[in-house]
Scaffold this motif. Structure first.
Motif, short mmCIF file in Angstrom:
data_model
loop_
_atom_site.label_atom_id
_atom_site.label_comp_id
_atom_site.label_asym_id
_atom_site.label_seq_id
_atom_site.Cartn_x
_atom_site.Cartn_y
_atom_site.Cartn_z
N ARG A 28 10.80 -3.60 -10.55
CA ARG A 28 9.84 -4.50 -10.84
C ARG A 28 9.23 -5.35 -9.72
N ASP A 29 10.04 -5.55 -8.94
CA ASP A 29 9.76 -6.42 -7.87
C ASP A 29 8.76 -5.85 -6.88
N VAL A 30 9.02 -4.67 -6.62
CA VAL A 30 8.11 -3.68 -5.98
C VAL A 30 6.88 -3.61 -6.54
N LEU A 31 6.85 -3.23 -7.88
CA LEU A 31 5.33 -3.45 -8.51
C LEU A 31 4.65 -4.58 -8.49
N ASN A 32 5.31 -5.86 -8.42
CA ASN A 32 4.78 -7.16 -8.30
C ASN A 32 4.21 -7.33 -6.78
N VAL A 33 5.03 -6.75 -5.89
CA VAL A 33 4.57 -7.28 -4.49
C VAL A 33 3.44 -6.10 -4.31
N ALA A 34 3.42 -5.00 -4.83
CA ALA A 34 2.16 -3.98 -4.59
C ALA A 34 0.93 -4.60 -5.15
N ILE A 35 0.99 -5.18 -6.37
CA ILE A 35 -0.19 -5.91 -7.23
C ILE A 35 -0.53 -7.02 -6.15
N PHE A 40 -4.79 -9.35 -2.72
CA PHE A 40 -4.92 -10.29 -1.48
C PHE A 40 -6.01 -9.36 -0.73
N ILE A 41 -6.09 -8.03 -0.77
CA ILE A 41 -7.18 -7.46 -0.06
C ILE A 41 -8.29 -7.41 -0.75
N LYS A 42 -8.13 -7.04 -2.07
CA LYS A 42 -9.50 -6.82 -2.86
C LYS A 42 -10.15 -8.21 -3.44
N ALA A 43 -9.57 -9.28 -3.65
CA ALA A 43 -9.94 -10.12 -4.37
C ALA A 43 -11.16 -10.93 -3.72
N GLY A 44 -10.85 -11.06 -2.39
CA GLY A 44 -11.84 -11.65 -1.43
C GLY A 44 -12.83 -10.67 -0.85
N ALA A 45 -13.94 -11.01 -1.12
CA ALA A 45 -15.17 -9.97 -0.71
C ALA A 45 -14.96 -9.94 1.01
N LEU A 46 -14.46 -10.96 1.96
CA LEU A 46 -14.50 -10.83 3.37
C LEU A 46 -13.32 -10.13 3.66
N ASN A 47 -12.19 -10.13 2.87
CA ASN A 47 -11.03 -9.23 3.33
C ASN A 47 -11.39 -7.76 2.84
N SER A 48 -12.02 -7.43 1.75
CA SER A 48 -12.29 -6.32 1.18
C SER A 48 -13.25 -5.61 2.30
N ARG A 49 -14.35 -6.21 2.86
CA ARG A 49 -14.99 -5.80 3.93
C ARG A 49 -14.25 -5.30 5.20
N LEU A 50 -13.60 -6.13 5.53
CA LEU A 50 -12.68 -5.96 6.78
C LEU A 50 -11.86 -4.69 6.71
N GLU A 61 -8.92 8.73 4.58
CA GLU A 61 -9.53 9.53 3.92
C GLU A 61 -10.04 8.53 2.72
N HIS A 62 -9.60 7.47 2.45
CA HIS A 62 -10.02 6.42 1.53
C HIS A 62 -10.47 5.20 2.29
N GLU A 63 -11.44 4.44 1.72
CA GLU A 63 -11.84 3.24 2.29
C GLU A 63 -11.43 1.91 1.71
N ALA A 64 -10.96 2.00 0.47
CA ALA A 64 -10.70 0.79 -0.41
C ALA A 64 -9.43 1.13 -1.32
N LEU A 65 -8.64 0.05 -1.66
CA LEU A 65 -7.77 -0.02 -2.53
C LEU A 65 -8.32 -0.05 -4.02
N LEU A 66 -7.52 0.13 -5.08
CA LEU A 66 -7.75 0.37 -6.23
C LEU A 66 -7.30 -0.78 -7.18
N PHE A 67 -8.14 -1.59 -7.96
CA PHE A 67 -7.63 -2.51 -9.10
C PHE A 67 -6.86 -1.70 -9.99
N HIS A 68 -5.97 -2.16 -11.04
CA HIS A 68 -5.30 -1.75 -12.07
C HIS A 68 -5.81 -2.70 -13.26
N THR A 69 -5.84 -1.98 -14.61
CA THR A 69 -6.27 -2.82 -15.76
C THR A 69 -5.07 -2.29 -16.74
N ASN A 70 -4.54 -3.15 -17.55
CA ASN A 70 -3.35 -2.66 -18.32
C ASN A 70 -4.05 -1.85 -19.51
N VAL A 71 -5.37 -1.79 -19.86
CA VAL A 71 -5.86 -1.29 -20.83
C VAL A 71 -6.65 -0.01 -20.65
#
Length: 333
Positions: A28-35, A40-50, A61-71
């Motif tokens: 559970r702690d690992v999952l919380n840290v991952a979220i 931190f990286i995706k929520a801000g536009a500047l961090n996301s672009r950097l 291979e990829h250029e962005a992380l992914l958000f998750h949603t419980n639904v």
């Protein structure tokens, strides 16, 4: 039977903390840290672009992380998988942003091993999830898929007890010396045990239904003692019908029982009552998705969606050429 969601593991902890041991606090702690890292990286536009520029410079291979949603069923597993694939890029980015606390926690060996295990576990749950979805899947198939997954959990537990992590590909590659620490091995074994127990709690009649539905799967390899008394005589007539046995080899279950409904109505009704059950909410959720796609902001005044929805979800293909041929392009004056 409802389809599983990719957040199944964490919901065990959230709904019933006593159902799992204290070992799940690690996961559970690992999952919380991952979220927290993804936010931190995706929520801000500047961090996301950097971060995107960093991934481009490293030819990732990829250029962005992914958000998750419980639904959404598979989003949490996809989020963890993408984070693990970009773990080197994430570590460099955290270092450049001077996020020492997150960087040290993320790069610790225990965290990466637990993250790899979570990625493998969520991938397995997502695979089960996808198998439970579909238009032509009957509830008997759902039971078979769940029973197969429960057997896999036993297999994985026995392998981990012997120090074999081949069933967890990411964890196996992350282990530098291919050796599990005793404490981490114990955590995995206990977690797999609790996961199976939660599946059994979620599907309590999984084994009973298999015996009760044996005659539906193959009435010609079933004993009369396994059938209810009111249909036993009719069942024996069907079982020794050589023509029906040949038809059973060529037809699918639904077609076979529908064909012999007029001949053996009692036992056929029992079979069809099971075969027509909805095993998951897939069709309902698919219809809602189609409705969302049809009623966009450009069609927000659309009130009567029955016709559009019926055409979209129907499995009957329209004969466009035939319909067009019946229409007169321009009426005579």
């Amino acid at each position: 039977m409802l389809g599983l969601q990719s957040g199944f593991i964490t919901r065990v902890k959230e709904k019933n903390p006593s159902a799992v041991g204290t070992h799940c606090i690690l996961h559970r702690d690992v999952l919380n840290v991952a979220i927290k890292l993804v936010n931190f990286i995706k929520a801000g536009a500047l961090n996301s672009r950097l971060f995107t520029l960093l991934c481009k410079d490293m030819e990732s291979e990829h250029e962005a992380l992914l958000f998750h949603t419980n639904v959404q069923w598979l989003s949490k597993g996809n989020m963890l998988g993408r984070l693990y694939e970009l773990r080197e890029e994430v570590a460099i980015f955290l270092d450049l942003q001077h996020k020492t606390d997150l960087h040290d926690k993320f790069m610790s060996e225990g965290f990466l091993l637990s993250l790899a295990y979570l990625v493998d576990t969520f991938e397995a749950l997502d695979a089960v999830n996808l198998k439970l979805q579909g238009k032509n899947i009957i509830i008997i198939m759902h039971h078979d898929i769940i029973r197969a997954f429960l057997a896999k959990l036993d297999l994985w537990k026995s392998r981990v007890q012997n120090g074999n992590t081949a069933c967890f590909s990411n964890l196996d590659s992350a282990l530098s010396n291919k050796h599990l620490e005793p404490e981490f091995k114990k955590q995995i074994i206990t977690h797999l045990t609790d996961l199976k127990a939660e599946f059994i709690r979620y599907f309590p009649d999984i084994d009973e239904k298999r015996e009760a539905w044996k005659f539906i799967r193959n009435p010609f390899h079933c004993d009369v003692a396994d059938i209810s008394e009111e249909v036993q005589e009719e069942f024996l007539e069907l079982k020794f019908n050589s023509t029906a046995e040949e038809d059973f080899k060529e037809l699918d279950l639904e077609t076979f029982w529908i064909k012999y409904l007029p001949v053996y109505p009692l036992i056929s009704r029992q079979a069809l009552r099971i075969l027509t059950m909805f095993g998951s909410t897939y069709l309902c959720e698919a219809a809602f998705s189609i409705l969302v796609a049809a009623k966009t902001k450009y069609r927000n005044r659309l009130k009567n969606v029955e016709g559009d929805l019926r055409c979209a979800i129907s499995g009957i293909r329209p004969r466009i050429q035939h319909l067009v041929a019946q229409k007169q392009c321009q009426a005579s004056h």
